[in-house]
Design an enzyme around this catalytic site. Structure first.
Site, PDB file in Angstrom:
ATOM      1  N   GLU A  21      20.118  44.397  10.503  1.00 45.85           N
ATOM      2  CA  GLU A  21      20.368  45.148  11.734  1.00 45.85           C
ATOM      3  C   GLU A  21      19.162  45.123  12.671  1.00 45.85           C
ATOM      4  OE1 GLU A  21      23.360  48.734  10.923  1.00 45.85           O
ATOM      5  OE2 GLU A  21      21.608  48.798   9.605  1.00 45.85           O
ATOM      6  N   TYR A  53      26.847  57.872  39.812  1.00 43.89           N
ATOM      7  CA  TYR A  53      27.099  57.507  38.416  1.00 43.89           C
ATOM      8  C   TYR A  53      26.830  56.032  38.143  1.00 43.89           C
ATOM      9  CZ  TYR A  53      31.768  57.507  40.623  1.00 43.89           C
ATOM     10  OH  TYR A  53      32.826  57.376  41.482  1.00 43.89           O
ATOM     11  N   ILE A  72      21.169  56.489  15.137  1.00 46.91           N
ATOM     12  CA  ILE A  72      21.915  56.881  16.329  1.00 46.91           C
ATOM     13  C   ILE A  72      21.392  58.218  16.829  1.00 46.91           C
ATOM     14  CG2 ILE A  72      24.172  57.561  17.221  1.00 46.91           C
ATOM     15  CD1 ILE A  72      25.457  55.620  15.295  1.00 46.91           C
ATOM     16  N   GLU A  73      21.006  59.101  15.922  1.00 46.69           N
ATOM     17  CA  GLU A  73      20.498  60.418  16.305  1.00 46.69           C
ATOM     18  C   GLU A  73      19.284  60.313  17.233  1.00 46.69           C
ATOM     19  OE1 GLU A  73      22.585  61.006  12.328  1.00 46.69           O
ATOM     20  OE2 GLU A  73      21.403  59.430  13.288  1.00 46.69           O
ATOM     21  N   LYS A  98      28.910  53.260  16.792  1.00 49.14           N
ATOM     22  CA  LYS A  98      28.746  51.884  16.326  1.00 49.14           C
ATOM     23  C   LYS A  98      30.100  51.467  15.733  1.00 49.14           C
ATOM     24  CE  LYS A  98      25.200  50.727  13.819  1.00 49.14           C
ATOM     25  NZ  LYS A  98      24.126  50.759  12.804  1.00 49.14           N
TER      26      LYS A  98
END
Length: 120
Positions: A21, A53, A72-73, A98
């Site tokens: 990864e 945006y 991810i956190e 993911k």
């Protein structure tokens, strides 16, 4: 408060704990609900009175593409902090997923809700 949303922003990023990864970019989906008062823009029809945006999306893309977090956190916290400190957003809910992280699962991810005072 009103909500401006960005749905299924597809970005590629290096993210994850496994060795493989760290070598390849993976698909990441970002969804954002941004609390912003649209009343003034609704009356004036002037972009200067609204949240741009497109600029928000470009900032999210730049941050996610150039980050290489393990979790991810970490990524979602960095995105939340950036948006709340760089834009006039009062509160947000973010989801980062993911889609290929777990076999037999459509997606896995994290959802958070933060406000400006969380990063003051």
């Amino acid at each position: 408060m009103d909500t401006i949303f960005i749905k299924d922003l597809h970005i590629r990023s290096v993210i994850g704990l496994n060795d493989w990864e760290r070598d390849v970019k993976q698909d990441v989906l970002v969804n954002a609900e941004l609390q912003y008062d649209t009343k003034k823009a609704g009356l004036s029809d002037d972009m200067n009175d609204s949240l741009n945006y497109k600029s928000v999306c470009k900032r999210i893309i730049a941050l996610v593409e150039n980050s290489e977090p393990f979790l991810i956190e970490k990524l979602i916290n960095d995105v939340a902090k950036t948006l709340l400190t760089e834009f006039d957003i009062h509160k947000l809910t973010l989801t980062i997923e993911k889609p290929t992280a777990l076999r037999f699962s459509k997606s896995v991810g994290v959802r958070i809700t933060r406000q400006k005072s969380d990063y003051a």
